[in-house]
Write a protein that holds these residues in place. Structure first.
Motif, PDB file in Angstrom:
ATOM      1  N   ALA A 126     -10.275   9.589   7.765  1.00  0.00           N
ATOM      2  CA  ALA A 126     -11.658   9.886   7.399  1.00  0.00           C
ATOM      3  C   ALA A 126     -12.313   8.606   6.903  1.00  0.00           C
ATOM      4  N   PRO A 127     -13.609   8.464   7.157  1.00  0.00           N
ATOM      5  CA  PRO A 127     -14.314   7.240   6.743  1.00  0.00           C
ATOM      6  C   PRO A 127     -14.600   7.217   5.245  1.00  0.00           C
ATOM      7  N   ILE A 128     -14.699   6.000   4.722  1.00  0.00           N
ATOM      8  CA  ILE A 128     -15.136   5.756   3.346  1.00  0.00           C
ATOM      9  C   ILE A 128     -16.475   5.043   3.453  1.00  0.00           C
ATOM     10  N   PHE A 129     -17.462   5.566   2.736  1.00  0.00           N
ATOM     11  CA  PHE A 129     -18.823   5.056   2.827  1.00  0.00           C
ATOM     12  C   PHE A 129     -19.217   4.269   1.586  1.00  0.00           C
ATOM     13  N   SER A 130     -20.028   3.217   1.806  1.00  0.00           N
ATOM     14  CA  SER A 130     -20.616   2.474   0.698  1.00  0.00           C
ATOM     15  C   SER A 130     -21.777   3.278   0.136  1.00  0.00           C
ATOM     16  N   GLU A 131     -22.375   2.784  -0.937  1.00  0.00           N
ATOM     17  CA  GLU A 131     -23.484   3.508  -1.558  1.00  0.00           C
ATOM     18  C   GLU A 131     -24.698   3.614  -0.639  1.00  0.00           C
ATOM     19  N   ASN A 132     -24.801   2.738   0.370  1.00  0.00           N
ATOM     20  CA  ASN A 132     -25.934   2.828   1.292  1.00  0.00           C
ATOM     21  C   ASN A 132     -25.599   3.592   2.571  1.00  0.00           C
ATOM     22  N   GLY A 133     -24.447   4.298   2.577  1.00  0.00           N
ATOM     23  CA  GLY A 133     -24.101   5.165   3.695  1.00  0.00           C
ATOM     24  C   GLY A 133     -23.407   4.491   4.854  1.00  0.00           C
ATOM     25  N   GLU A 134     -23.018   3.228   4.707  1.00  0.00           N
ATOM     26  CA  GLU A 134     -22.321   2.511   5.776  1.00  0.00           C
ATOM     27  C   GLU A 134     -20.820   2.787   5.685  1.00  0.00           C
ATOM     28  N   ALA A 135     -20.196   3.108   6.816  1.00  0.00           N
ATOM     29  CA  ALA A 135     -18.743   3.294   6.860  1.00  0.00           C
ATOM     30  C   ALA A 135     -18.104   1.918   6.702  1.00  0.00           C
ATOM     31  N   VAL A 136     -17.474   1.672   5.553  1.00  0.00           N
ATOM     32  CA  VAL A 136     -16.930   0.352   5.246  1.00  0.00           C
ATOM     33  C   VAL A 136     -15.409   0.319   5.317  1.00  0.00           C
ATOM     34  N   ALA A 137     -14.778   1.483   5.333  1.00  0.00           N
ATOM     35  CA  ALA A 137     -13.317   1.558   5.359  1.00  0.00           C
ATOM     36  C   ALA A 137     -12.938   2.955   5.822  1.00  0.00           C
ATOM     37  N   ALA A 138     -11.647   3.201   5.886  1.00  0.00           N
ATOM     38  CA  ALA A 138     -11.151   4.533   6.225  1.00  0.00           C
ATOM     39  C   ALA A 138      -9.825   4.736   5.526  1.00  0.00           C
ATOM     40  N   ILE A 139      -9.505   5.975   5.297  1.00  0.00           N
ATOM     41  CA  ILE A 139      -8.199   6.323   4.747  1.00  0.00           C
ATOM     42  C   ILE A 139      -7.497   7.151   5.807  1.00  0.00           C
ATOM     43  N   SER A 140      -6.197   6.928   5.993  1.00  0.00           N
ATOM     44  CA  SER A 140      -5.494   7.641   7.047  1.00  0.00           C
ATOM     45  C   SER A 140      -4.119   8.094   6.590  1.00  0.00           C
ATOM     46  N   VAL A 141      -3.614   9.099   7.247  1.00  0.00           N
ATOM     47  CA  VAL A 141      -2.245   9.571   7.073  1.00  0.00           C
ATOM     48  C   VAL A 141      -1.629   9.546   8.460  1.00  0.00           C
ATOM     49  N   SER A 142      -0.486   8.890   8.589  1.00  0.00           N
ATOM     50  CA  SER A 142       0.153   8.823   9.901  1.00  0.00           C
ATOM     51  C   SER A 142       1.630   9.143   9.773  1.00  0.00           C
ATOM     52  N   GLY A 143       2.169   9.702  10.829  1.00  0.00           N
ATOM     53  CA  GLY A 143       3.579  10.054  10.838  1.00  0.00           C
ATOM     54  C   GLY A 143       4.027  10.423  12.231  1.00  0.00           C
ATOM     55  N   PRO A 144       5.296  10.785  12.364  1.00  0.00           N
ATOM     56  CA  PRO A 144       5.813  11.199  13.663  1.00  0.00           C
ATOM     57  C   PRO A 144       5.037  12.413  14.173  1.00  0.00           C
ATOM     58  N   THR A 145       4.721  12.427  15.447  1.00  0.00           N
ATOM     59  CA  THR A 145       3.870  13.458  16.031  1.00  0.00           C
ATOM     60  C   THR A 145       4.361  14.866  15.741  1.00  0.00           C
ATOM     61  N   LYS A 163     -11.362  15.166   1.718  1.00  0.00           N
ATOM     62  CA  LYS A 163     -11.703  15.221   0.295  1.00  0.00           C
ATOM     63  C   LYS A 163     -11.421  13.880  -0.390  1.00  0.00           C
ATOM     64  N   VAL A 164     -10.265  13.293  -0.103  1.00  0.00           N
ATOM     65  CA  VAL A 164      -9.913  12.020  -0.722  1.00  0.00           C
ATOM     66  C   VAL A 164     -10.883  10.920  -0.283  1.00  0.00           C
ATOM     67  N   ALA A 165     -11.242  10.888   0.990  1.00  0.00           N
ATOM     68  CA  ALA A 165     -12.208   9.893   1.473  1.00  0.00           C
ATOM     69  C   ALA A 165     -13.550  10.080   0.771  1.00  0.00           C
ATOM     70  N   SER A 166     -13.949  11.313   0.572  1.00  0.00           N
ATOM     71  CA  SER A 166     -15.210  11.599  -0.119  1.00  0.00           C
ATOM     72  C   SER A 166     -15.152  11.142  -1.574  1.00  0.00           C
ATOM     73  N   GLU A 167     -14.027  11.380  -2.233  1.00  0.00           N
ATOM     74  CA  GLU A 167     -13.872  10.962  -3.630  1.00  0.00           C
ATOM     75  C   GLU A 167     -13.930   9.441  -3.760  1.00  0.00           C
ATOM     76  N   GLN A 170     -17.523   8.342  -3.248  1.00  0.00           N
ATOM     77  CA  GLN A 170     -18.327   8.615  -4.438  1.00  0.00           C
ATOM     78  C   GLN A 170     -18.047   7.598  -5.537  1.00  0.00           C
ATOM     79  N   GLU A 171     -16.762   7.298  -5.760  1.00  0.00           N
ATOM     80  CA  GLU A 171     -16.429   6.321  -6.795  1.00  0.00           C
ATOM     81  C   GLU A 171     -16.929   4.936  -6.418  1.00  0.00           C
ATOM     82  N   LEU A 172     -16.808   4.585  -5.151  1.00  0.00           N
ATOM     83  CA  LEU A 172     -17.290   3.286  -4.687  1.00  0.00           C
ATOM     84  C   LEU A 172     -18.796   3.177  -4.896  1.00  0.00           C
ATOM     85  N   GLY A 173     -19.544   4.229  -4.567  1.00  0.00           N
ATOM     86  CA  GLY A 173     -20.982   4.242  -4.779  1.00  0.00           C
ATOM     87  C   GLY A 173     -21.356   4.206  -6.237  1.00  0.00           C
TER      88      GLY A 173
END
Length: 181
Positions: A126-145, A163-167, A170-173
């Motif tokens: 899921a994307p992580i957004f800056s305070e101006n709404g720009e996708a600046v990073a992402a958080i991911s979970v990866s594992g065996p298929t 939810k974690v990406a949103s949190e 929000q903290e970044l903003g």
């Protein structure tokens, strides 16, 4: 100056996101990554691995094309650039198909890598957004298929990643707006 500025911003984001990565990794039982975009590639800047016999590990600082990773697509869905190369038989190289997937990611706020970069590896991001709404990073979970398909079928992991990406967003903003005061 430019390199120091990039390093300082990455370090700030890594330090801020680390507890979220740890919480997500503990809750999912899978490796979690923090990813940023650099040009046409993503860079893994933080990771929390799990203690499973079979686990995913990506070297911090390593790069990958953004179009064949869950985290890269989570950022790409909110960017203009489009460039594709095939890594596996599942890599999306058709522009129309990728654009449709990016629309879905924009609408649902979640991205998947379904063995598009590496056979046997599935990722949700899921994307992580800056305070101006720009996708600046992402958080991911990866594992065996196999394991990831089982976890994703319950949809709890999808909700948790979102939810974690949103949190983090929000903290970044919140922090950014307080720094500018």
């Amino acid at each position: 100056f430019h390199i120091c500025s990039i390093a300082r911003n990455q370090n700030f984001l890594v330090n801020m996101a680390q507890p979220y990565l740890e919480h997500l990794s503990q809750g999912s039982g899978e490796t979690c990554n923090l990813i940023i975009l650099e040009g046409l590639q993503i860079i893994y800047i933080a990771q929390v691995a799990v203690n499973n016999i079979l686990q995913m590990f990506t070297q911090l600082g390593s790069k990958a094309p953004y179009y064949c990773t869950g985290g890269g697509k989570a950022i790409l869905a909110f960017r203009e650039e489009k460039e594709w190369f095939r890594y596996t038989k599942n890599t999306i190289v058709d522009g129309e198909t990728l654009c449709k997937e990016l629309e879905t990611i924009r609408r649902e706020g979640i991205a998947f890598d379904r063995e598009e970069r590496e056979d046997g590896v599935t990722c949700i991001a899921a994307p992580i957004f800056s305070e101006n709404g720009e996708a600046v990073a992402a958080i991911s979970v990866s594992g065996p298929t196999g394991r990831m398909k089982e976890k994703l079928s319950m949809q709890a992991l999808e909700l948790r990643v979102r939810k974690v990406a949103s949190e983090i967003s929000q903290e970044l903003g919140y922090i950014s707006s307080n720094l500018s005061e």
